[in-house]
Design an enzyme around this catalytic site. Structure first.
Site, short mmCIF file in Angstrom:
data_model
loop_
_atom_site.label_atom_id
_atom_site.label_comp_id
_atom_site.label_asym_id
_atom_site.label_seq_id
_atom_site.Cartn_x
_atom_site.Cartn_y
_atom_site.Cartn_z
N GLY A 14 -4.46 32.96 -10.97
CA GLY A 14 -5.59 33.28 -11.84
C GLY A 14 -6.92 33.04 -11.14
O GLY A 14 -7.89 32.63 -11.76
N GLY A 17 -10.41 34.56 -12.52
CA GLY A 17 -11.00 34.15 -13.80
C GLY A 17 -12.09 33.10 -13.64
O GLY A 17 -12.40 32.67 -12.52
N LEU A 18 -12.65 32.69 -14.77
CA LEU A 18 -13.74 31.70 -14.79
C LEU A 18 -13.35 30.42 -14.03
O LEU A 18 -14.04 29.98 -13.11
CB LEU A 18 -14.08 31.38 -16.26
CG LEU A 18 -14.96 30.18 -16.57
CD1 LEU A 18 -16.38 30.39 -16.06
CD2 LEU A 18 -15.00 29.92 -18.07
N VAL A 19 -12.22 29.84 -14.41
CA VAL A 19 -11.80 28.56 -13.82
C VAL A 19 -11.24 28.76 -12.41
O VAL A 19 -11.61 28.05 -11.47
CB VAL A 19 -10.77 27.87 -14.75
CG1 VAL A 19 -10.19 26.63 -14.09
CG2 VAL A 19 -11.42 27.51 -16.08
N SER A 112 -8.58 21.73 -24.86
CA SER A 112 -8.81 20.73 -25.91
C SER A 112 -8.48 21.25 -27.31
O SER A 112 -8.42 20.48 -28.26
CB SER A 112 -10.27 20.23 -25.87
OG SER A 112 -11.17 21.28 -26.11
N TYR A 140 -2.62 29.95 -29.06
CA TYR A 140 -3.02 29.49 -27.72
C TYR A 140 -2.67 28.01 -27.55
O TYR A 140 -2.13 27.59 -26.52
CB TYR A 140 -4.53 29.72 -27.59
CG TYR A 140 -5.09 29.48 -26.21
CD1 TYR A 140 -4.86 30.38 -25.18
CD2 TYR A 140 -5.89 28.37 -25.95
CE1 TYR A 140 -5.39 30.18 -23.92
CE2 TYR A 140 -6.43 28.16 -24.69
CZ TYR A 140 -6.18 29.06 -23.68
OH TYR A 140 -6.72 28.85 -22.43
N PRO A 167 -8.99 20.30 -20.31
CA PRO A 167 -10.45 20.43 -20.30
C PRO A 167 -11.02 20.76 -21.67
O PRO A 167 -10.33 21.34 -22.52
CB PRO A 167 -10.71 21.59 -19.34
CG PRO A 167 -9.38 22.11 -18.93
CD PRO A 167 -8.33 21.49 -19.79
N ASP A 273 -16.03 28.99 -38.23
CA ASP A 273 -16.52 27.90 -37.37
C ASP A 273 -15.44 27.44 -36.39
O ASP A 273 -15.75 26.85 -35.37
CB ASP A 273 -16.90 26.68 -38.23
CG ASP A 273 -18.34 26.73 -38.70
OD1 ASP A 273 -19.10 27.57 -38.19
OD2 ASP A 273 -18.67 25.93 -39.59
P1 GDP Z 1 -13.54 27.71 -29.93
O1 GDP Z 1 -14.09 26.49 -29.27
O2 GDP Z 1 -12.09 27.91 -29.68
O3 GDP Z 1 -13.85 27.73 -31.42
O4 GDP Z 1 -14.18 28.97 -29.22
P2 GDP Z 1 -15.58 29.75 -29.13
O5 GDP Z 1 -16.26 29.33 -27.88
O6 GDP Z 1 -15.27 31.20 -29.27
O7 GDP Z 1 -16.46 29.33 -30.40
C1 GDP Z 1 -17.09 28.10 -30.51
C2 GDP Z 1 -17.99 28.05 -31.74
O8 GDP Z 1 -19.12 28.87 -31.53
C3 GDP Z 1 -17.36 28.51 -33.06
O9 GDP Z 1 -17.79 27.65 -34.08
C4 GDP Z 1 -17.97 29.90 -33.23
O10 GDP Z 1 -18.03 30.31 -34.58
C5 GDP Z 1 -19.37 29.67 -32.68
N1 GDP Z 1 -20.09 30.90 -32.27
C6 GDP Z 1 -21.35 31.21 -32.64
N2 GDP Z 1 -21.71 32.39 -32.14
C7 GDP Z 1 -20.67 32.84 -31.42
C8 GDP Z 1 -20.45 34.01 -30.63
O11 GDP Z 1 -21.30 34.88 -30.51
N3 GDP Z 1 -19.24 34.13 -30.00
C9 GDP Z 1 -18.28 33.16 -30.10
N4 GDP Z 1 -17.13 33.33 -29.43
N5 GDP Z 1 -18.45 32.05 -30.85
C10 GDP Z 1 -19.63 31.89 -31.49
#
Ligand code: GDP
Length: 315
Positions: A14, A17-19, A112, A140, A167, A273
């Site tokens: 991989g 990718g990012l990591v 996490s 996941y 992580p 959220d």
């Molecule tokens: P998570 O850590 O698995 O929930 O992954 P994400 O990085 O996709 O989302 C983190 C938080 O950011 C969640 O509470 C989302 O609702 C919020 N969030 C706010 N705006 C955005 C957006 O534009 N994209 C994503 N992916 N998340 C968002």
């Protein structure tokens, strides 16, 4: 302790990718000269026969599994089947091929999100599997739990050095800059940049803004991974994070400053959220001598510069 030599053969699964790309860069920086990679077109890790054949012919001594089907909250809600199935297949193929081919040390990268939804914060390693998972990333998370457990079982049963780290949310220069499919930083950055460019009065932020996340710059995770490969061989997995969390609202405000967007944030509460809070307890890894270096503001500035230099999207 197994000593990783500068010319040891290290396979980064991989690496694009990012990591994975951050790990490849960090290995070079640390003077490792024999990293090997395969593009997706060259080797499909979902194909067990092809994966076995690759390990048999290349015989890597060290393996870091950074290949995964990943994406932001919208992706993990939409594709739970693929997130569970593809990740299980990839990790089972790679982990088992590594064991059969006597890899000296294997490192599995988990997430996490595998801790329970209502986990006490900060989340200690021993809280794993003490409660139900957050539904938005359950597929996941289950795959990642299976990967950590498989490495642990293999270490116990066969005496292999198969270690895992967990992580927090990772972001960085190699992020998936995509408004819909990316994680919060990669998707919000694009939306904010576009709002700035078009002079839009508002920008939409998903959810209430109250969810709290801990972010770690990709370069810091790569340093942690090299640190573990060089110095850690216990089967007990370790959390890797900055030890600091921030609300999505605070994050969006900080991103506004960095992007230079002057409009308003509008919280779209029709969007989920996800987990209310994800903050790792990083006492253990810090006691092993690793600590993050890149502060969120600096990391965001570098990510934004990288996005502006070369916008990318998920393949
Ligand atoms: P998570 O850590 O698995 O929930 O992954 P994400 O990085 O996709 O989302 C983190 C938080 O950011 C969640 O509470 C989302 O609702 C919020 N969030 C706010 N705006 C955005 C957006 O534009 N994209 C994503 N992916 N998340 C968002």
């Amino acid at each position: 302790m197994i000593i990783m030599e500068k010319d040891s053969k290290i396979y980064i699964a991989g690496h694009a990718g990012l990591v994975g790309s951050a790990i490849l860069k960090a290995l070079k920086k640390h003077g490792y000269t024999n990293s090997i990679t395969r593009t997706h077109a060259e080797l499909d890790l979902k194909d067990a026969h092809a994966t076995d054949a690759f390990f048999e012919s290349e015989r890597p001594e060290y393996v870091i599994l950074a290949a995964a089907r990943a994406g932001g909250i919208r992706e993990s809600i939409t594709y739970p089947t693929e997130f569970l199935l593809e990740n299980l297949v990839i990790q089972n193929n790679v982990i088992w091929a590594a064991h059969k081919n006597k890899v000296k040390k294997f490192l599995f990268i988990a997430s996490s999100c595998m801790y329970p939804r209502d986990c006490p914060q900060p989340m200690k390693e021993e809280y794993l599997m003490t409660g139900p998972l957050e539904p938005t990333n359950e597929g996941y998370a289950i795959a990642k739990i299976a990967g950590v457990k498989l490495c642990e079982y293999i270490s116990t049963q066969f005496g292999d050095s198969f270690i895992s780290c967990i992580p927090c949310n990772i972001y960085g220069e190699g992020d998936y800059f995509d408004t819909l499919r990316g994680h919060v930083i990669g998707s919000l950055m694009v939306r904010m940049h576009e709002a700035k460019t078009t002079n839009a009065k508002t920008v939409s932020v998903w959810g209430t803004g109250n969810a709290r996340r801990e972010f770690l710059f990709d370069e810091d995770l790569a340093e942690a991974i090299i640190h573990l490969l060089e110095r850690y061989d216990k089967k007990e997995f370790l959390n890797v994070g900055s030890g600091v969390d921030i609300s999505i609202k605070e994050l969006a405000e900080l991103m506004k400053k960095i992007v230079g967007y002057e409009g308003d944030l509008v919280f779209d509460t029709s969007k989920p959220d996800g987990m209310p809070q994800k903050l790792l307890d990083v006492t253990k890894i810090e006691s092993h001598g690793w600590k993050h270096k890149v502060a969120l503001e600096e990391g965001l500035k570098r990510s934004y510069a990288a996005y502006r230099a070369k916008p990318t999207t998920l393949a």
